[in-house]
Design an enzyme around this catalytic site. Structure first.
Site, PDB file in Angstrom:
ATOM      1  N   GLY A  25      60.632  53.768  60.409  1.00  0.00           N
ATOM      2  CA  GLY A  25      59.262  54.302  60.096  1.00  0.00           C
ATOM      3  C   GLY A  25      58.671  54.365  61.403  1.00  0.00           C
ATOM      4  O   GLY A  25      59.242  54.503  62.489  1.00  0.00           O
ATOM      5  N   ALA A  28      58.669  50.512  63.267  1.00  0.00           N
ATOM      6  CA  ALA A  28      59.973  49.674  62.884  1.00  0.00           C
ATOM      7  C   ALA A  28      61.119  50.501  62.339  1.00  0.00           C
ATOM      8  O   ALA A  28      60.993  51.238  61.562  1.00  0.00           O
ATOM      9  CB  ALA A  28      59.650  48.494  62.375  1.00  0.00           C
ATOM     10  N   LYS A  45      63.449  43.692  60.097  1.00  0.00           N
ATOM     11  CA  LYS A  45      62.617  44.639  60.838  1.00  0.00           C
ATOM     12  C   LYS A  45      62.436  44.559  62.242  1.00  0.00           C
ATOM     13  O   LYS A  45      61.936  43.564  62.924  1.00  0.00           O
ATOM     14  CB  LYS A  45      61.310  44.774  60.124  1.00  0.00           C
ATOM     15  CG  LYS A  45      61.456  45.416  58.943  1.00  0.00           C
ATOM     16  CD  LYS A  45      59.932  46.084  58.541  1.00  0.00           C
ATOM     17  CE  LYS A  45      60.125  47.027  57.435  1.00  0.00           C
ATOM     18  NZ  LYS A  45      58.706  47.673  57.101  1.00  0.00           N
ATOM     19  N   ASP A 138      47.545  48.515  55.665  1.00  0.00           N
ATOM     20  CA  ASP A 138      48.588  49.389  55.501  1.00  0.00           C
ATOM     21  C   ASP A 138      49.322  49.639  54.335  1.00  0.00           C
ATOM     22  O   ASP A 138      50.433  49.616  54.261  1.00  0.00           O
ATOM     23  CB  ASP A 138      49.673  49.490  56.756  1.00  0.00           C
ATOM     24  CG  ASP A 138      50.351  50.639  57.093  1.00  0.00           C
ATOM     25  OD1 ASP A 138      50.110  51.659  56.355  1.00  0.00           O
ATOM     26  OD2 ASP A 138      51.630  50.677  57.544  1.00  0.00           O
TER      27      ASP A 138
END
Length: 905
Positions: A25, A28, A45, A138
């Site tokens: 993304g 990460a 991650k 987010d």
């Protein structure tokens, strides 16, 4: 990516076995791995290296510990976190299932009952986190996992850690928290104070998409989506899907309200509203829930019935009669107008400010009418600057006739006139409705940076000699103000104060790229005093407070009393991610500001061969690099890095990096000693009313800097001869332009003039044989590269013929490189007593690499086969301009919410 896999695999080999990449993304990359100790599948991650470098391992890992305390059935837990070979990572359970995004890609819209169940489960998780003081920031389908039919909210770790540890540095990575389709208006506009209601908005947007199959807003670009988020209302759910219950639509639309105060006060309130379908007095339960929970509906609330107002009026009248009043008048206070925002584009070409090539300065090139009804700005048409006026009711701006070459506009206090500066340095004014322009200062040259029209009918401006003058707007003789910055004042912005008792201004005494401060001038005392350090621009309207920007991209409010001309409190952060001088403010409180998602021009260091092939020096290191210098042995690199302040860093051959720590506000333009044991550099030091640039030196292995050179004027460049006998330096003299001086390093160290005249000599470079000094001069009327014999400049040769800058010698001394026509060119220099260079030959184009104004932005490797260059962003972003009307009441409410009362008596 293979490099990251190798680094991660090696660093975590004793704890995890990396299996495969699951996805990537904006922040990460996710890897499937085996937890060797517990023999279980996990997801690791790994933050992108540039983001990890910007955040810093220690602070990131400290903040992410908070996430480990989140224990909730619908929150994906954090198992582990750490730093491995410079990479930041955290570990989560491997969930068998899919993301909500994958589900929506396969099936949209979702069944209503299932969509509401997922929304309630996510809302429950958010409400729990909010009660722990954690805002996700987010929330989106990609961060909602579906496991055995249950929703799990992921990425609380990165959201919290980046928010707290990264802070204002997020803009420097080119990344931002939040996805445009799900970002609340306040988050999209860079508001600093983000609370739980921002997550409520995001959950409302996700619920909208689950129910309709599409996000509330879409567009071809981030800017287009953000513009809709701030200005448009989503299409009714019932229009897109008529089976959505009315109470659900009302709840979702309330969650998507533009103003946080109009949304649900908590995620739990939103969840409850989704499940209730009763109504009361014409309002649905969802609407009632909003009112009871401290919020307000996005729709216009019903008016109070007249039958309910009558008793109140009678009671007030009766009390007045009993008090002995002859006439009783009952009125309802007029409500404060709501702030409205819209994204705007003023320049037709999005060109830079005419005053500073490469800069995007809006604040001194846009003026808003006192009542906010129109905007006047300077733009370029066919290479000529012209004033344009855009009124609230017009679709297109109109040029103001007779303003060719006009820049730096400002309105008169009554809004009837616009003052501006012409290309020949004259201060003029023009009726707003059109007419003949009038010269205000026929005999005084004006430096076109910022002018201010005070409410007593006088105009403030800066002369070519860098002095602030005051002149009646009707014309006449000007008066020079008494400034402590002597002749070296560089004015940036001016903000008049009510009553014309004084004015606020930001200025520096040397290079404003590194240090500007906020001052107040008191007309009664005929003096100025420092108010706030490191302030880029200042604005004032109404009763205040004063607004100023800092160099980290923050807009702050400073409680300020215009009667006593003193601050009455500490600065309060208001908006993050603002271009430092991309702000304009009207007397009525209309605010224009520019949001810059990649404002700082993040760069990377590259090795570039003579044929233009580029290789990154360090893929994990990005920043606002300037003025690189390679050590004599080629094993170390010194470079300036701008991050709020400007600091000097040394990167060594083994990849380690060291920051040179000083109490200065800026450290830059490094130069290695001939033996590579010490590093000379320039330092801008705050000394009372002045910012003085001095030369310091520091051991290459680290340590405390010590003075290298003391000179009356600021020093901006330093070069050493290879023998170590001489030092050449460039100063910014009080009279004349930048000049070059020299002195011996030992023995008789008296400073001697080298090239001292009224022309500008910059970008000095000493040849390896110590016999020649190359530099850029404007004596022919354009910048050209010259070479003079050294240390006695009796022999001078013009090297370039059609323009040239940034000369650098090869380490062998047999070539001289410089920039010409957008290319790096080389001339051969035969060895011998005379200087007779060959015609220039092009090596490679410099498109995409940083160019300099006053100092070379590249260096030559010891083998003369490579050049150390700084990349420029491939597509420099244009700031998103936000136009907010009726903004001051909102600002005052925010300040009161932080315990700060009125700023005036």
């Amino acid at each position: 990516m293979s490099d990251i896999v190798a680094r991660l695999t090696q660093a975590l080999s004793d704890r995890y076995r990396i299996e495969q990449e699951l996805g990537a993304g904006g922040m990460a990359t996710v890897w499937r791995a085996i937890d060797l100790k517990h023999d279980r599948d996990v997801a690791i991650k790994v933050l992108h290296p540039d983001l990890g470098a910007a955040l810093g391992a220690e602070r990131f890992l400290t903040e992410i510990k908070t996430t480990a305390r989140l224990q909730h059935p619908h929150i994906l837990p954090l198992l582990d976190s750490g730093a491995a070979d410079g990479l930041l990572y955290y570990v989560m359970p491997m969930v068998q299932g899919e993301t909500l995004r994958a589900r929506l890609n396969r099936e949209r819209p979702l069944p209503i009952a299932e969509a509401l169940r997922i929304a309630r489960e996510v809302g429950s998780a958010l409400d729990y986190a909010h009660r722990q003081g954690i805002v996700h920031r987010d929330v989106k389908p990609e961060n909602i996992l579906l496991h055995d039919g249950q929703a799990l909210v992921a990425d609380f770790g990165i959201a919290l850690a980046v928010q707290t540890a990264g802070g204002q540095r997020m803009t420097q990575t080119g990344l931002s928290l939040g996805t445009p389709q799900y970002m609340s208006p306040e988050q999209a506009m860079g508001e600093r104070a983000i609370d739980a209601r921002s997550d409520v908005y995001a959950l409302g947007a996700v619920t909208y998409e689950m129910l309709t199959g599409e996000a509330p807003f879409s567009g071809s670009s981030v800017q287009a989506i953000v513009a809709k988020v701030m200005t448009e209302r989503p299409t009714s759910l019932h229009t897109l899907r008529d089976t959505v219950p009315p109470h659900v639509e009302q709840a979702v639309m309330a969650a998507l309200a533009k103003l946080p105060a109009d949304r649900f006060a908590s995620a739990q309130a939103f969840v409850q509203a989704l499940g209730e379908a009763t109504s009361l007095s014409g309002a649905t339960t969802a609407e009632t829930q909003i009112i009871n929970s401290g919020g307000y509906r996005s729709a216009t609330p019903p008016s109070v019935p007249k039958t309910r107002r009558a008793p109140l009026i009678a009671a007030v009248a009766l009390n007045a009669i009993l008090a002995g009043a002859l006439v009783a008048v009952w009125t309802t206070p007029a409500p404060e107008p709501e702030t409205t925002r819209q994204q705007v584009v003023f320049w037709s070409h999005q060109l830079p400010n005419p005053l500073e090539a490469g800069a995007r300065v809006v604040g001194t090139q846009v003026a808003i009418a006192p009542d906010g009804s129109s905007v006047v700005y300077s733009d370029s048409v066919d290479g000529e600057w012209l004033l344009f006026r855009k009124t609230r009711g017009e679709a297109m701006p109109q040029p103001l006739a007779g303003t060719e070459g006009a820049i730096s506009p400002t309105f008169s206090p009554d809004g009837q006139w616009v003052a501006y500066v012409t290309r020949d340095g004259r201060l003029r004014k023009l009726p707003v409705v059109g007419g003949t322009s009038v010269t205000v200062t026929p005999d005084t040259k004006t430096e076109a940076k910022s002018i201010g029209w005070l409410d007593d009918g006088t105009i403030l401006f800066t002369t070519i000699g860098r002095q602030i003058h005051r002149v009646p707007a009707t014309g006449g003789a000007s008066t020079r103000l008494n400034m402590p910055l002597a002749l070296r004042l560089n004015l940036v912005t001016i903000a008049g104060l009510p009553g014309s008792r004084g004015f606020l201004f930001t200025a520096c005494s040397g290079n404003c790229a590194f240090s500007t401060d906020l001052w107040v001038y008191d007309f009664a005392a005929d003096s100025a005093r420092l108010v706030q350090g490191q302030a880029a621009g200042v604005w004032f309207a109404g009763k205040g407070p004063a607004l100023f920007t800092n160099r980290e991209g923050g807009l702050l409010a400073l409680p300020f009393d215009p009667e006593t001309l003193t601050p009455t409190g500490e600065p309060v952060p208001i908006i993050d991610g603002v271009e430092p001088t991309t702000v304009a403010l009207s007397a009525s409180g209309t605010l224009l500001y520019g949001l810059d998602p990649a404002a700082r021009g993040e760069s990377e260091l590259f090795w570039v061969t003579r044929d233009g092939q580029a290789t990154s020096v360090d893929t994990t290191w990005r920043g606002r690099f300037e003025y690189p210098a390679i050590s004599p042995d080629g094993k170390s690199i010194a470079v300036s890095v701008r991050e709020g302040t400007t600091d000097l860093w040394i990167r060594r051959e083994d990849g380690s990096r060291q920051k040179i720590v000083t109490p200065s506000v800026a450290n830059w333009r490094p130069a290695w000693s001939p033996d590579g044991t010490t590093l000379g550099f320039l330092s801008v030091q705050q000394r009372g009313a002045d910012n003085t640039a001095v030369a310091l030196q520091v051991p290459a292995t680290g340590g405390m800097p010590s003075p290298l050179l003391s000179h009356g004027a600021p020093v901006w460049e330093v070069e050493f001869t290879r023998s170590g006998e001489w030092m050449a330096f460039r100063t910014d003299e009080v009279e004349g332009g930048p000049n070059i001086r020299v002195r011996r390093m030992t023995g008789d160290t008296v400073t001697l003039p080298f090239l001292v005249d009224t022309t500008s000599q910059v970008q000095i470079a000493l040849s390896p044989d110590d016999r020649w000094l190359a530099y850029t001069s404007s004596e022919t009327g354009r910048q050209e590269v010259w070479v003079s014999s050294f240390p006695d400049p009796k022999v001078r040769r013009l090297v370039s013929r059609d323009g040239g800058t940034e000369p650098r010698w090869s380490r062998s001394g047999r070539e001289l490189f410089y920039e010409a026509g957008g290319n790096l060119v080389a001339v051969r220099v035969p060895q011998g007593p005379s200087f007779d260079p060959s015609p220039p030959r092009v090596l490679f184009p410099l498109i995409g690499y940083r160019r300099a104004r006053n100092r070379q932005q590249y260096d030559v490797a010891p083998d003369d086969a490579r050049f150390l260059m700084i990349s420029e962003p491939k597509a420099p972003p244009v700031p998103t301009l936000i136009y907010a009307e009726h903004w001051l009441p909102e600002l005052q409410r925010r300040m009161r919410a932080q315990g700060i009362g009125p700023t005036t008596k």
